[in-house]
Design a protein around this motif. Structure first.
Motif, mmCIF file in Angstrom:
data_model
loop_
_atom_site.group_PDB
_atom_site.id
_atom_site.type_symbol
_atom_site.label_atom_id
_atom_site.label_comp_id
_atom_site.label_asym_id
_atom_site.label_seq_id
_atom_site.Cartn_x
_atom_site.Cartn_y
_atom_site.Cartn_z
ATOM 1 N N SER A 132 7.475 -6.565 -1.776
ATOM 2 C CA SER A 132 6.208 -6.003 -0.977
ATOM 3 C C SER A 132 5.554 -5.031 -1.873
ATOM 4 O O SER A 132 4.257 -4.546 -2.786
ATOM 5 N N ASN A 133 5.926 -3.856 -2.001
ATOM 6 C CA ASN A 133 5.626 -2.698 -2.676
ATOM 7 C C ASN A 133 5.627 -2.761 -3.930
ATOM 8 O O ASN A 133 4.570 -2.225 -4.985
ATOM 9 N N LEU A 134 6.258 -3.544 -4.562
ATOM 10 C CA LEU A 134 6.324 -3.884 -6.338
ATOM 11 C C LEU A 134 4.718 -4.545 -6.292
ATOM 12 O O LEU A 134 3.786 -4.410 -7.000
ATOM 13 N N LEU A 135 4.162 -5.539 -5.662
ATOM 14 C CA LEU A 135 3.026 -6.182 -5.565
ATOM 15 C C LEU A 135 2.027 -5.868 -5.061
ATOM 16 O O LEU A 135 0.680 -5.497 -5.789
ATOM 17 N N TRP A 136 2.263 -4.595 -4.100
ATOM 18 C CA TRP A 136 0.775 -4.292 -4.199
ATOM 19 C C TRP A 136 1.016 -2.401 -4.567
ATOM 20 O O TRP A 136 -0.634 -3.181 -5.448
ATOM 21 N N ALA A 137 1.738 -2.364 -5.980
ATOM 22 C CA ALA A 137 1.544 -1.503 -6.790
ATOM 23 C C ALA A 137 0.805 -1.934 -8.034
ATOM 24 O O ALA A 137 0.036 -1.801 -8.682
ATOM 25 N N ALA A 138 0.938 -3.625 -7.948
ATOM 26 C CA ALA A 138 0.432 -4.144 -8.534
ATOM 27 C C ALA A 138 -0.665 -4.087 -8.508
ATOM 28 O O ALA A 138 -2.159 -4.204 -9.538
ATOM 29 N N ASN A 139 -1.046 -5.205 -7.702
ATOM 30 C CA ASN A 139 -2.837 -5.377 -6.917
ATOM 31 C C ASN A 139 -2.618 -5.878 -5.987
ATOM 32 O O ASN A 139 -3.510 -6.433 -5.391
ATOM 33 N N GLY A 140 -1.864 -4.332 -4.618
ATOM 34 C CA GLY A 140 -2.452 -5.414 -3.820
ATOM 35 C C GLY A 140 -3.714 -4.106 -3.004
ATOM 36 O O GLY A 140 -4.916 -3.290 -3.924
ATOM 37 N N ILE A 141 -4.224 -4.060 -2.060
ATOM 38 C CA ILE A 141 -5.324 -3.784 -1.193
ATOM 39 C C ILE A 141 -4.988 -2.348 -0.759
ATOM 40 O O ILE A 141 -4.365 -1.899 -0.075
ATOM 41 N N ASN A 142 -5.357 -1.087 -1.887
ATOM 42 C CA ASN A 142 -4.846 0.616 -1.630
ATOM 43 C C ASN A 142 -6.411 1.361 -0.254
ATOM 44 O O ASN A 142 -6.671 2.013 -0.423
ATOM 45 N N ARG A 143 -7.666 -0.351 -0.347
ATOM 46 C CA ARG A 143 -8.712 0.873 0.903
ATOM 47 C C ARG A 143 -9.048 -0.146 1.777
ATOM 48 O O ARG A 143 -8.844 -1.504 1.152
ATOM 49 N N ASP A 144 -10.338 -0.210 2.562
ATOM 50 C CA ASP A 144 -10.532 -0.394 4.080
ATOM 51 C C ASP A 144 -11.816 -1.850 3.727
ATOM 52 O O ASP A 144 -11.101 -2.722 4.231
ATOM 53 N N ASN A 145 -11.872 -0.999 2.505
ATOM 54 C CA ASN A 145 -12.592 -2.580 1.665
ATOM 55 C C ASN A 145 -12.626 -3.610 1.396
ATOM 56 O O ASN A 145 -13.055 -4.026 0.323
ATOM 57 N N GLY A 146 -11.637 -3.350 0.674
ATOM 58 C CA GLY A 146 -10.572 -4.445 -0.158
ATOM 59 C C GLY A 146 -10.039 -4.468 -1.321
ATOM 60 O O GLY A 146 -9.947 -5.454 -2.079
ATOM 61 N N LYS A 147 -10.695 -3.507 -1.997
ATOM 62 C CA LYS A 147 -10.280 -3.069 -3.234
ATOM 63 C C LYS A 147 -9.063 -2.556 -4.097
ATOM 64 O O LYS A 147 -8.389 -2.452 -2.791
#
Length: 208
Positions: free
Chosen positions: A59-74
């Motif tokens: 989960s950590n790896l995939l989030w760092a790779a291309n996960g959602i980091n803002r409330d607007n879905g970016k």
């Protein structure tokens, strides 16, 4: 006859057990080395221990790779026109899955173990995890020429690839971005269409 029936039944049960989505835990967004330390540690890894990654590490790896980091879905990785055109396919020993960043899931694709379809001749063992990076041209507006979306997709995949490399360096994992793989077999297993470009793979694991 009974032995054959038992083998067939066991195989069916295994397929049913594996043929399901995997819910990922919420990614942990703290910890690891600093960016400068991770850049200093970054190197390509060819050989891996057989130790599996935990669901939390995935989960950590995939989030760092291309996960959602803002409330607007970016995302953690930028993309041309915010197309979010890069999909990550996660190949494990029990099958291959597509990362669903919005729902923190691995969506089941196939029970095939397709890690070996990108194994480097330098690898003494299969990595516990292989990531396949795919750029999907259909996520762009229809008025943009296909050759342009393909170029943008290659750039976007490169950015995601760098995120993966830096994450691994910061957390004690090893990886290596590679373009060599068995394209035709993988495209069938991953069920890709003509607008989806399979561009890079990343073996992931603990370095030997």
């Amino acid at each position: 006859m009974k032995k054959l029936f038992f083998i067939a039944f066991a195989s069916l049960v295994a397929t049913i057990l594996y043929a399901q989505d995997i819910n990922l835990p919420t990614p942990v967004k703290t910890g690891g080395l600093s960016v400068m330390e991770a850049l200093n540690k970054r190197q390509s890894t060819d050989n891996f221990k057989e130790t599996d990654l935990t669901d939390q590490q995935l989960s950590n790896l995939l989030w760092a790779a291309n996960g959602i980091n803002r409330d607007n879905g970016k995302r953690t990785a930028p993309s041309a026109l915010n197309s979010q055109d890069v999909d990550i396919y996660v190949a494990l020993a029990n099958g291959v899955y597509k990362y669903d960043a919005a729902n923190l899931k691995l969506i089941f694709v196939s029970s095939e173990d397709c890690r070996k379809l990108a194994q480097s001749p330098k690898n003494s063992t299969l990595p516990p995890c292989m990531l396949y990076l795919v750029a999907d041209g259909s996520k762009y507006p229809s008025n943009i020429p296909a050759e342009h979306t393909a170029d943008m997709g290659r750039i976007d995949v490169g950015i995601v690839s760098q995120n993966i490399s830096i994450f691994c360096a910061a957390t004690g994992l090893g990886t290596r971005p590679r373009a060599s793989m068995k394209q035709e077999e993988l495209r069938q297993i991953l069920k890709l269409n003509e607008r989806q470009l399979l561009l890079l793979n990343h073996p992931i694991g603990y370095p030997l």
